[in-house]
Design a protein around this motif. Structure first.
Motif, PDB file in Angstrom:
ATOM      1  N   LEU A 186       0.829  -1.213   0.000  1.00  0.00           N
ATOM      2  CA  LEU A 186       0.000   0.000   0.000  1.00  0.00           C
ATOM      3  C   LEU A 186       0.860   1.259   0.000  1.00  0.00           C
ATOM      4  CD1 LEU A 186      -2.923  -0.971   2.400  1.00  0.00           C
ATOM      5  CD2 LEU A 186      -2.817  -1.091  -0.084  1.00  0.00           C
ATOM      6  N   MET A 187       2.001   1.234   0.669  1.00  0.00           N
ATOM      7  CA  MET A 187       2.884   2.407   0.656  1.00  0.00           C
ATOM      8  C   MET A 187       3.401   2.689  -0.746  1.00  0.00           C
ATOM      9  SD  MET A 187       5.103   2.123   4.186  1.00  0.00           S
ATOM     10  CE  MET A 187       6.093   3.530   3.699  1.00  0.00           C
ATOM     11  N   ILE A 188       3.804   1.640  -1.457  1.00  0.00           N
ATOM     12  CA  ILE A 188       4.284   1.839  -2.825  1.00  0.00           C
ATOM     13  C   ILE A 188       3.162   2.369  -3.703  1.00  0.00           C
ATOM     14  CG2 ILE A 188       5.145   0.652  -4.874  1.00  0.00           C
ATOM     15  CD1 ILE A 188       6.694  -1.207  -3.033  1.00  0.00           C
ATOM     16  N   ASN A 189       1.956   1.828  -3.548  1.00  0.00           N
ATOM     17  CA  ASN A 189       0.830   2.288  -4.357  1.00  0.00           C
ATOM     18  C   ASN A 189       0.444   3.728  -4.040  1.00  0.00           C
ATOM     19  OD1 ASN A 189       0.480  -0.083  -5.822  1.00  0.00           O
ATOM     20  ND2 ASN A 189      -0.809  -1.015  -4.259  1.00  0.00           N
ATOM     21  N   VAL A 190       0.544   4.096  -2.768  1.00  0.00           N
ATOM     22  CA  VAL A 190       0.210   5.476  -2.396  1.00  0.00           C
ATOM     23  C   VAL A 190       1.209   6.452  -3.012  1.00  0.00           C
ATOM     24  CG1 VAL A 190       0.187   7.083  -0.449  1.00  0.00           C
ATOM     25  CG2 VAL A 190      -1.072   4.947  -0.302  1.00  0.00           C
ATOM     26  N   LEU A 191       2.488   6.079  -3.005  1.00  0.00           N
ATOM     27  CA  LEU A 191       3.506   6.985  -3.536  1.00  0.00           C
ATOM     28  C   LEU A 191       3.332   7.231  -5.036  1.00  0.00           C
ATOM     29  CD1 LEU A 191       6.693   5.760  -1.630  1.00  0.00           C
ATOM     30  CD2 LEU A 191       5.519   7.948  -1.359  1.00  0.00           C
ATOM     31  N   LYS A 192       2.843   6.240  -5.756  1.00  0.00           N
ATOM     32  CA  LYS A 192       2.722   6.398  -7.204  1.00  0.00           C
ATOM     33  C   LYS A 192       1.280   6.559  -7.665  1.00  0.00           C
ATOM     34  CE  LYS A 192       2.786   1.391  -8.176  1.00  0.00           C
ATOM     35  NZ  LYS A 192       1.489   1.339  -8.873  1.00  0.00           N
ATOM     36  N   LEU A 236      12.860  12.085  -7.192  1.00  0.00           N
ATOM     37  CA  LEU A 236      12.371  12.131  -5.816  1.00  0.00           C
ATOM     38  C   LEU A 236      11.472  10.934  -5.508  1.00  0.00           C
ATOM     39  CD1 LEU A 236      11.984  13.548  -3.098  1.00  0.00           C
ATOM     40  CD2 LEU A 236      10.137  14.889  -4.147  1.00  0.00           C
ATOM     41  N   LEU A 237      10.592  10.577  -6.450  1.00  0.00           N
ATOM     42  CA  LEU A 237       9.734   9.405  -6.255  1.00  0.00           C
ATOM     43  C   LEU A 237      10.572   8.133  -6.108  1.00  0.00           C
ATOM     44  CD1 LEU A 237       6.673   9.943  -8.626  1.00  0.00           C
ATOM     45  CD2 LEU A 237       6.634   9.599  -6.156  1.00  0.00           C
ATOM     46  N   LEU A 238      11.613   8.029  -6.929  1.00  0.00           N
ATOM     47  CA  LEU A 238      12.497   6.867  -6.828  1.00  0.00           C
ATOM     48  C   LEU A 238      13.152   6.794  -5.454  1.00  0.00           C
ATOM     49  CD1 LEU A 238      14.017   4.463  -8.079  1.00  0.00           C
ATOM     50  CD2 LEU A 238      15.715   6.109  -8.932  1.00  0.00           C
ATOM     51  N   LEU A 239      13.637   7.933  -4.956  1.00  0.00           N
ATOM     52  CA  LEU A 239      14.289   7.952  -3.646  1.00  0.00           C
ATOM     53  C   LEU A 239      13.311   7.607  -2.523  1.00  0.00           C
ATOM     54  CD1 LEU A 239      16.514  11.151  -4.021  1.00  0.00           C
ATOM     55  CD2 LEU A 239      17.215   8.747  -4.207  1.00  0.00           C
ATOM     56  N   LEU A 240      12.044   7.987  -2.684  1.00  0.00           N
ATOM     57  CA  LEU A 240      11.043   7.662  -1.667  1.00  0.00           C
ATOM     58  C   LEU A 240      10.672   6.186  -1.685  1.00  0.00           C
ATOM     59  CD1 LEU A 240       8.646  10.746  -1.993  1.00  0.00           C
ATOM     60  CD2 LEU A 240      10.260  10.275  -0.161  1.00  0.00           C
ATOM     61  N   VAL A 241      10.722   5.575  -2.864  1.00  0.00           N
ATOM     62  CA  VAL A 241      10.332   4.170  -2.982  1.00  0.00           C
ATOM     63  C   VAL A 241      11.463   3.244  -2.556  1.00  0.00           C
ATOM     64  CG1 VAL A 241       9.680   2.377  -4.640  1.00  0.00           C
ATOM     65  CG2 VAL A 241       8.593   4.615  -4.747  1.00  0.00           C
ATOM     66  N   ILE A 242      12.715   3.665  -2.708  1.00  0.00           N
ATOM     67  CA  ILE A 242      13.865   2.789  -2.412  1.00  0.00           C
ATOM     68  C   ILE A 242      13.827   2.249  -0.984  1.00  0.00           C
ATOM     69  CG2 ILE A 242      16.354   2.837  -2.033  1.00  0.00           C
ATOM     70  CD1 ILE A 242      16.658   4.369  -4.613  1.00  0.00           C
ATOM     71  N   PRO A 243      13.611   3.066   0.072  1.00  0.00           N
ATOM     72  CA  PRO A 243      13.569   2.483   1.426  1.00  0.00           C
ATOM     73  C   PRO A 243      12.511   1.401   1.580  1.00  0.00           C
ATOM     74  CG  PRO A 243      13.729   4.878   1.532  1.00  0.00           C
ATOM     75  CD  PRO A 243      13.451   4.530   0.114  1.00  0.00           C
ATOM     76  N   VAL A 244      11.354   1.601   0.971  1.00  0.00           N
ATOM     77  CA  VAL A 244      10.293   0.594   1.045  1.00  0.00           C
ATOM     78  C   VAL A 244      10.727  -0.681   0.340  1.00  0.00           C
ATOM     79  CG1 VAL A 244       7.868   0.147   0.575  1.00  0.00           C
ATOM     80  CG2 VAL A 244       8.603   2.464   1.102  1.00  0.00           C
ATOM     81  N   MET A 245      11.396  -0.525  -0.807  1.00  0.00           N
ATOM     82  CA  MET A 245      11.887  -1.700  -1.526  1.00  0.00           C
ATOM     83  C   MET A 245      12.937  -2.449  -0.708  1.00  0.00           C
ATOM     84  SD  MET A 245      12.242  -0.048  -5.346  1.00  0.00           S
ATOM     85  CE  MET A 245      13.131  -1.476  -5.925  1.00  0.00           C
ATOM     86  N   VAL A 246      13.812  -1.714  -0.018  1.00  0.00           N
ATOM     87  CA  VAL A 246      14.841  -2.353   0.803  1.00  0.00           C
ATOM     88  C   VAL A 246      14.197  -3.185   1.909  1.00  0.00           C
ATOM     89  CG1 VAL A 246      16.710  -1.906   2.440  1.00  0.00           C
ATOM     90  CG2 VAL A 246      16.602  -0.635   0.288  1.00  0.00           C
TER      91      VAL A 246
END
Length: 258
Positions: A186-192, A236-246
């Motif tokens: 849900l966090m990834i979906n919210v960001l995008k 910026l979106l990529l940088l926000l998604v990276i921690p969630v991906m990690v």
């Protein structure tokens, strides 16, 4: 702008029939001696033809209520609204600044249902998003609850644990892997998120419900496209998604080791 030179702001593209009923013929600004900036904003269009461009003709109306801002070094140092005849006066602080017409001047007024207006469009989109993804989250959580050993729950109750203690000390820890999957997804979906905002919010209220993905689209492909800003938002979106991906990758590796 300079106090020694009157400011003329001729605009077109406004249907004459849409002008305010109390708009008056455009006034002619004159230079001031006290350092203030005088000017006129008017509809530079004469119905039926005639008139001269960039000149306040007698049959041309002032743009009553239009906002004018004086900007220096990226900051608004003065602002004013034009009178019924389109004339305006800015204080001496505006001398040497750049005049700007804020985007709100040209923003389409909202005349639709109230729940899509500026004040309620964001809660409406949030409600739509929750409704769309609640089923997904409930299915995963229900599957996780079904796999929780009932013996552990009964043993905790026999030992005197309350229902809240059973939930907090046993159910939630055993359900943690499923909750992490739901949270990360849900966090990834919210960001995008883009489609709901773009479709639900009308054009006049999109700025009030704006999100990063929508701003990325508008900055890259909109009428005032700026690919530099669009690229910066994408990074910026990529940088926000990276921690969630990690976090998600570490969780998957941990499950593989087990």
């Amino acid at each position: 702008v300079s106090a020694r030179v009157p400011v003329l702001l001729p605009l077109v593209g406004v249907p004459p029939a849409s002008m305010p009923s109390d708009a008056k013929p455009a006034g002619t600004p004159t230079a001031t001696e006290d350092g203030r900036i005088a000017g006129t904003a008017w509809l530079d269009f004469t119905r039926g033809g005639g008139g001269k461009p960039n000149v306040t003709d007698p049959r041309e109306l002032g743009l009553k209520g239009i906002a004018i801002e004086a900007v220096r070094d990226g900051k608004v140092v003065a602002s004013v609204r034009a009178g019924a005849d389109g004339t305006f006066t800015l204080p001496a602080a505006a001398d040497g600044a750049v005049l700007r017409l804020p985007a709100d001047n040209f923003r389409e007024p909202y005349n639709g249902v109230s729940w899509l207006g500026p004040s309620l469009v964001t809660p409406a989109i949030i409600g739509s998003y929750v409704w769309m993804w609640a089923g997904f989250a409930m299915v995963l959580i229900a599957a996780g609850l079904a796999s929780v050993p009932r013996e552990l729950l009964e043993a905790a109750r026999v030992d005197g644990a309350s229902e809240w203690q059973v939930f907090r000390r046993i159910t939630v820890p055993l359900l943690a892997p499923v909750l992490v999957v739901v949270l990360v997804t849900l966090m990834i979906n919210v960001l995008k998120i883009f489609d709901l905002v773009y479709i639900i919010a009308p054009g006049s209220a999109q700025d009030d419900a704006n999100v990063l993905a929508l701003q990325l689209y508008q900055s890259s492909f909109g009428p005032a496209a700026d690919l530099g800003i669009g690229s910066a938002i994408a990074v910026l979106l990529l940088l926000l998604v990276i921690p969630v991906m990690v976090v998600n990758i570490r969780r998957i590796r941990g499950e593989v080791r087990r």
